[in-house]
Design an enzyme around this catalytic site. Structure first.
Site, PDB file in Angstrom:
ATOM      1  N   GLU A  78      -5.814  72.408  97.251  1.00 54.84           N
ATOM      2  CA  GLU A  78      -7.096  71.736  97.035  1.00 54.84           C
ATOM      3  C   GLU A  78      -7.814  71.361  98.325  1.00 54.84           C
ATOM      4  O   GLU A  78      -9.029  71.444  98.402  1.00 54.84           O
ATOM      5  CB  GLU A  78      -6.879  70.465  96.186  1.00 54.84           C
ATOM      6  N   SER A 340      26.883  34.023  57.769  1.00 58.03           N
ATOM      7  CA  SER A 340      27.881  33.134  58.388  1.00 58.03           C
ATOM      8  C   SER A 340      27.860  33.176  59.910  1.00 58.03           C
ATOM      9  O   SER A 340      28.751  32.618  60.541  1.00 58.03           O
ATOM     10  CB  SER A 340      29.287  33.531  57.899  1.00 58.03           C
TER      11      SER A 340
END
Length: 788
Positions: A78, A340
């Site tokens: 680029e 429980s």
């Protein structure tokens, strides 16, 4: 001409330059306001889960750095001179102008990476000469505001990579199924050419054009000396991506949690262990395949590394394509009936305050309290049972009686101090059912509290028997927020904690026992060489199955059931949650056990038969180590001296037998109701001998009511005709086979023997029940009948 003159001559030029400079510096720096994906990573940057954005894009949050291979490939493709120009490259622009004039159309833009960042931020702007000039000016401004690394990071984060993929991180996962830093040269080169022509990535199309671009870049990298010829050749043989990969979804429910906690659209580095997360998820799915045959569709596992207080595996639910099964619900953060699973906390609190000793006998008998009648899982009674056994066997009746003794309001207050966020109503709303599942709790809170208890033991010597006030804080799952040692560099230590280390240690010792109710499962299959303190729980109606297990290093919390609350036969903590918990522990290394907190424990003499502190009449005693508060416990109430005749067959007293001929002995005597049930379970229990004929003791109380006992009000439902139903009253007597005559007020009701139960109709109002046995013993009970 002096300086003053020069300034006067060029003042308008200087003003113009100044205004221009100020205007230039006032130009906005690029801003990206697009939605980004919420992504979770482990501590090594491996992707755990990600969620697509609201606008349907795979756009990861901006990356901190760009991997070397991708950085080289992008720059050489680029903008080869990116690190040297000020934002625009006149040479590139000149070349672009030449090629565009020669081609008669735009074939090259000559844009630098900085200019492309500007264009990406100004989405939707047309590509005209005017816009190009604006991009150039803003690129110069961008270069003044940000470093080259920051600009490059913006490009790498927001460049398009085909379809709905934005940024190199998302592209690496979508096209290659792995993080960007693990890409090869061929893969990095492929991604580098895409922002220039993102349409080339469509699966099965334009493959040759894409290959030519990639190979051209590889050849340039070889020519520039970035890679050697061998690497270039090997990279050119790599296949191109075809169908996009699905992103990992290993922790979807933890991702939900992160978004709820304000981290939507963020990159979250977590404490999750990727290997353990995958293996625990596989275990959950394996168990799910079996459980769904019984229409049990949901399960959750939370795994915590205790010393560092961090989450290393988070499986919030089972996987299912059918969301009607509730697989989308994060069960770890969902309130469910506790069953429980809170019983160990009550046991610990009572140990800590000297209200019980570990093996102290507690009643396990029919119990009726204000219309509430708890029953054990197997619907039987042991009469008297050690508190530790009651906890291990998860007996409901002893737990309710212990809660009433300890105090409902006090227990409720302790739970709120521990931070159980879902127990938000007043104590009266829950009543004594609080200990049996009357309240809802979250697996997250349970694991947090039990892990805090474990860490109290882990650090008691390090903290010189003081307590970290943050010990019960939520475990960390975000690495950046700090967990483990960093959070304990300067803890706020106090001389006392919510629970003492001695009582916690005693509770954990009790929970290592393997004795469990036979009807709830074959416990031998869960035996292990690893020492684990663990507890299960099952809610009413078989809706929720729990299992919590821990050692000094790890805690495993499990919930199994249906997200919609549907109960299923066999859905108990023992049958479905405990096996999964033990399978998770099998993945973990062995751990040493907790050190004993000797400084908070004392040796006291214990009555072997009752578990109380030894009294003067206890025959068999032993020294046991208990929490310091145990010193306050009362002495054994069940041993007493009785007088027998010379043969030792009958009880006597001084009014009917020569004192010199009496044999005095200590006898273990339970109250009548406790004895009635206990002797059925204990063949070695010896009832009191009968009195010598003609030598009855008037002060003896051989019988006791089972119902009504504790309550003064008896609630009797009405039938469809509006009349009160009949009620069954029950009593126990020490002497088997003796007859009892029943009277209600002045009315004779009948006679019972062997089993002393009598059904009768009692009208509303105050009554007196009178029982008279064959020996003339009398028992009276006043009560009020209230129609419901």
């Amino acid at each position: 001409m002096g300086v003053v003159g020069w300034l006067k001559r060029y003042k308008y030029v200087l003003i113009t330059l100044g205004v221009t400079g100020i205007a230039f510096l006032s130009l906005p720096v690029v801003r990206f306001e697009e939605y980004t994906n919420t992504i979770l990573e482990n501590q090594d940057g491996e992707l755990l889960s990600a969620r697509i954005t609201a606008d349907g894009q795979w756009r990861f949050p901006p990356c901190d750095s760009v991997p070397h291979k991708l950085s080289q490939c992008i720059c050489y493709y680029e903008d080869e001179y990116f690190h040297f120009h000020p934002g625009i490259n006149p040479v590139s622009l000149s070349k672009a102008l030449f090629w565009n004039i020669r081609a008669g159309r735009i074939v090259s833009g000559g844009s630098t990476i900085s200019m492309q960042v500007v264009r990406l931020s100004r989405k939707g702007k047309s590509r005209t000469i005017t816009q190009k000039v604006i991009e150039m000016v803003l690129a110069l401004r961008l270069e003044l505001a940000l470093s080259k690394e920051e600009i490059f990071g913006l490009y790498a984060s927001y460049a398009p990579f085909g379809g709905n993929v934005v940024g190199i991180d998302a592209a690496a996962w979508r096209y290659y199924g792995r993080p960007a830093h693990k890409l090869s040269w061929g893969e990095a080169a492929t991604l580098a050419v895409l922002p220039n022509a993102p349409a080339l990535i469509y699966p099965g199309r334009n493959q040759e054009a894409l290959r030519l671009k990639r190979d051209g870049l590889l050849q340039k990298l070889e020519m520039k000396g970035v890679i050697d010829s061998t690497s270039c050749e090997l990279a050119s043989y790599e296949s191109l991506p075809s169908r996009p990969h699905s992103l990992p979804q290993l922790t979807p429910h933890l991702l939900d949690r992160a978004e709820k906690e304000g981290l939507a659209g963020c990159r979250v580095r977590t404490t999750i262990d990727l290997d353990l997360q995958e293996r625990v998820s596989m275990l959950v799915e394996r168990h799910h395949q079996h459980l769904r045959q019984n229409e049990i569709h949901n399960a959750a596992v939370l795994l915590i590394q205790v010393p560092e207080q961090k989450v290393i595996a988070y499986v919030g639910n089972t996987r299912s394509e059918d969301e009607s099964n509730g697989s989308f619900v994060d069960i770890i953060d969902a309130p469910r009936s506790s069953g429980s699973i809170l019983k160990p906390l009550l046991y610990t609190f009572m140990l800590d305050e000297g209200e019980i000793l570990p093996d102290m006998l507690v009643p396990d008998i029919p119990t009726h309290i204000s219309g509430y009648s708890p029953v054990n899982f197997d619907r039987t009674y042991s009469g008297a049972v050690p508190a530790s056994t009651a906890l291990v066997r998860s007996l409901n009746v002893p737990a309710v009686r212990m809660l009433r003794s300890y105090g409902l309001e006090k227990f409720h207050s302790k739970l709120q101090t521990l931070g159980f966020s879902s127990i938000a109503r007043n104590p009266g709303h829950y009543g004594l059912t609080l200990i049996l599942g009357g309240a809802e709790v979250k697996l997250w809170d349970l694991c947090r509290v039990y892990a805090g208890m474990a860490n109290s033991l882990n650090h008691f010597q390090e903290y010189d028997y003081r307590y970290d006030q943050e010990q019960y804080k939520a475990p960390a799952y975000i690495l950046d927020k700090g967990s483990g040692k960093e959070s304990r560099l300067d803890p706020d230590l106090k001389n006392s904690g919510i629970m003492s280390t001695a009582s916690i240690w005693q509770c954990f010792e009790t929970l290592t026992e393997l004795e469990r109710p036979n009807q709830e499962g074959a416990w031998e299959q869960f035996s292990s060489s690893k020492t684990i303190a663990w507890k299960t729980g099952t809610s009413f109606g078989y809706r929720d199955a729990w299992a919590i297990g821990l050692n000094p290093d790890y805690l495993v919390g499990v919930w199994v059931g249906n997200a919609d609350g549907e109960g299923r036969p066999g859905l108990t903590g023992v049958n479905v949650a405990a096996p999964l918990m033990f399978d998770v522990f099998a993945l973990l290394p062995s751990s040493a056990w907790f050190e004993t907190p000797y400084d908070e424990m004392i040796d006291i003499e214990i009555c072997v038969a009752s578990g109380f502190r030894a009294g003067p009449d206890c025959e068999h005693t032993e020294i046991r180590m208990v929490p310091e508060a145990g010193e306050k416990m009362e002495v054994c109430p069940y041993h007493r001296i009785i007088h027998l005749d010379q043969m030792g067959q009958f009880r006597v007293h001084s009014d009917c037998y020569e004192t010199g001929q009496m044999v005095n002995t200590s006898w273990f005597v339970l109250p009548p109701v406790m004895e009635w049930y206990h002797k059925r379970k204990d063949p070695y229990y010896q009832s009191l001998p009968p009195f010598l004929p003609g030598c009855w003791e008037g002060n003896e109380k051989p019988m006791e009511l089972i119902y009504p006992k504790e309550t003064r009000q008896v609630f009797i439902p009405r039938g469809l005709d509006g009349r009160l139903s009949r009620v069954v009253f029950e009593a126990a007597h020490r002497e088997p086979g003796i007859s009892i005559h029943w009277h209600l007020d002045d009315q004779y009701l009948g006679e019972t023997s062997l089993i002393h139960q009598l059904e009768f109709l009692a009208p509303e109002g105050l009554h007196t029940l009178t029982l008279v046995d064959s020996n003339g013993n009398i028992l009276e009970k006043s009560f009020e009948v209230v129609g419901e």
